[in-house]
Design a protein around this motif. Structure first.
Motif, mmCIF file in Angstrom:
data_model
loop_
_atom_site.group_PDB
_atom_site.id
_atom_site.type_symbol
_atom_site.label_atom_id
_atom_site.label_comp_id
_atom_site.label_asym_id
_atom_site.label_seq_id
_atom_site.Cartn_x
_atom_site.Cartn_y
_atom_site.Cartn_z
ATOM 1 N N THR A 197 0.055 3.266 3.634
ATOM 2 C CA THR A 197 0.217 2.591 4.927
ATOM 3 C C THR A 197 1.394 1.623 4.960
ATOM 4 O OG1 THR A 197 -1.226 0.724 4.354
ATOM 5 C CG2 THR A 197 -2.283 2.720 5.230
ATOM 6 N N ARG A 247 0.522 -7.337 1.076
ATOM 7 C CA ARG A 247 -0.339 -8.491 0.831
ATOM 8 C C ARG A 247 0.286 -9.337 -0.275
ATOM 9 N NH1 ARG A 247 -5.616 -7.696 2.906
ATOM 10 N NH2 ARG A 247 -5.966 -9.865 2.293
ATOM 11 N N GLU A 262 1.183 -1.445 4.104
ATOM 12 C CA GLU A 262 0.679 -2.804 4.292
ATOM 13 C C GLU A 262 1.110 -3.688 3.119
ATOM 14 O OE1 GLU A 262 -3.558 -5.291 4.562
ATOM 15 O OE2 GLU A 262 -3.573 -3.101 4.363
ATOM 16 N N HIS A 315 0.840 -1.199 0.000
ATOM 17 C CA HIS A 315 0.000 0.000 0.000
ATOM 18 C C HIS A 315 0.876 1.251 0.000
ATOM 19 C CE1 HIS A 315 -3.187 2.833 1.095
ATOM 20 N NE2 HIS A 315 -4.053 1.878 0.745
#
Length: 254
Positions: A165, A169, A167, A162
């Motif tokens: 952020t 995945r 993040e 991301h």
């Protein structure tokens, strides 16, 4: 032997070939038959086998065979290394007649780079947008600069980071098997499912080929590293922490 010559290589075949007198004489010091016609058939079978199973070995002392005609030039190792899909070669023996001549001939670095597989990303196409629960496709042009292909299955993943952020995945890709990426260029189409809980926003897109062993899958040191040089202008490069190659593309989740 006749039964091996009659055998037909299949993708399920996992019997490799170790030649411990590679390039040392016409017969590779007894590896192949003395009859030229039969020897040609044997070599053809081993070349076909090398495309789907590991081939490697070492050189040896040509004097072990009377009247031997060793193939010691750069043209010999570069030609036969590619023809047999060479994946490894003992670096310690028999250097005087072979390795040292390749060093003197200026091809040793190329030999080292060519053994096994060596992936480089030629091009990548990533859709601009996706939505949670939807599927999207990533198209790749993968160049294998090596003489062989991976022999073991590996996961192929699209890694999303991301933009705000950070993040991370990891999304498994379907419809692709890196073992199909033989020498030359391969067009690959990766199917990816967008998780239903994927946060909205912009995500950087990376490509990862981690080790399949559950004990190593999260260890970036065992991931296949692409041969591309980092290119900051394109946003492409190797991420050592993630064990993934940044494609220089983003996808927006609505």
């Amino acid at each position: 032997p006749p039964d091996l010559i009659a055998w037909r290589a299949r993708p399920a075949g996992r019997v490799g070939f170790h030649n411990d007198c590679f390039l040392a004489s016409d017969t590779d010091v007894g590896t192949y038959d003395e009859d030229p016609a039969l020897r040609a058939r044997q070599r053809a079978v081993m070349q076909a086998l090398g495309d789907i199973a590991p081939f490697g070995g070492e050189t040896c002392n040509p004097a072990d065979e009377a009247g031997a005609r060793p193939r010691t030039d750069c043209a010999d190792i570069l030609g036969e290394g590619a023809a047999f899909n060479l994946t490894y070669l003992n670096d310690s023996y028999y250097r005087r007649a072979f390795h040292e001549r390749w060093i003197a001939g200026g091809c040793m670095d190329q030999v080292r780079r060519s053994m096994g597989y060596r992936f480089a990303l030629g091009a990548a196409e990533v859709p601009q947008r996706t939505t949670p629960g939807a599927r999207f496709e990533v198209s790749l042009a993968v160049q294998n600069l090596g003489w062989s292909r991976p022999m073991n299955a590996r996961p192929v993943e699209i890694v999303l980071v991301h933009a705000e952020t950070g993040e991370v995945r990891r999304l498994p890709a379907s419809g692709v098997d890196a073992r199909d990426w033989g020498p030359g260029e391969t067009a690959a189409r990766l199917g990816v499912a967008t998780p239903v809980d994927l946060a909205p926003g912009r995500w950087r897109v990376l490509l990862a080929l981690p080790d399949a062993d559950p004990r190593l899958v999260g260890d970036a040191r065992y991931a296949i590293r692409f041969a591309n040089a980092d290119d900051a202008a394109k946003g492409q490069g190797w991420d050592a922490a993630l064990g993934a190659f940044a494609l220089g593309a983003e996808i927006t989740v609505d």
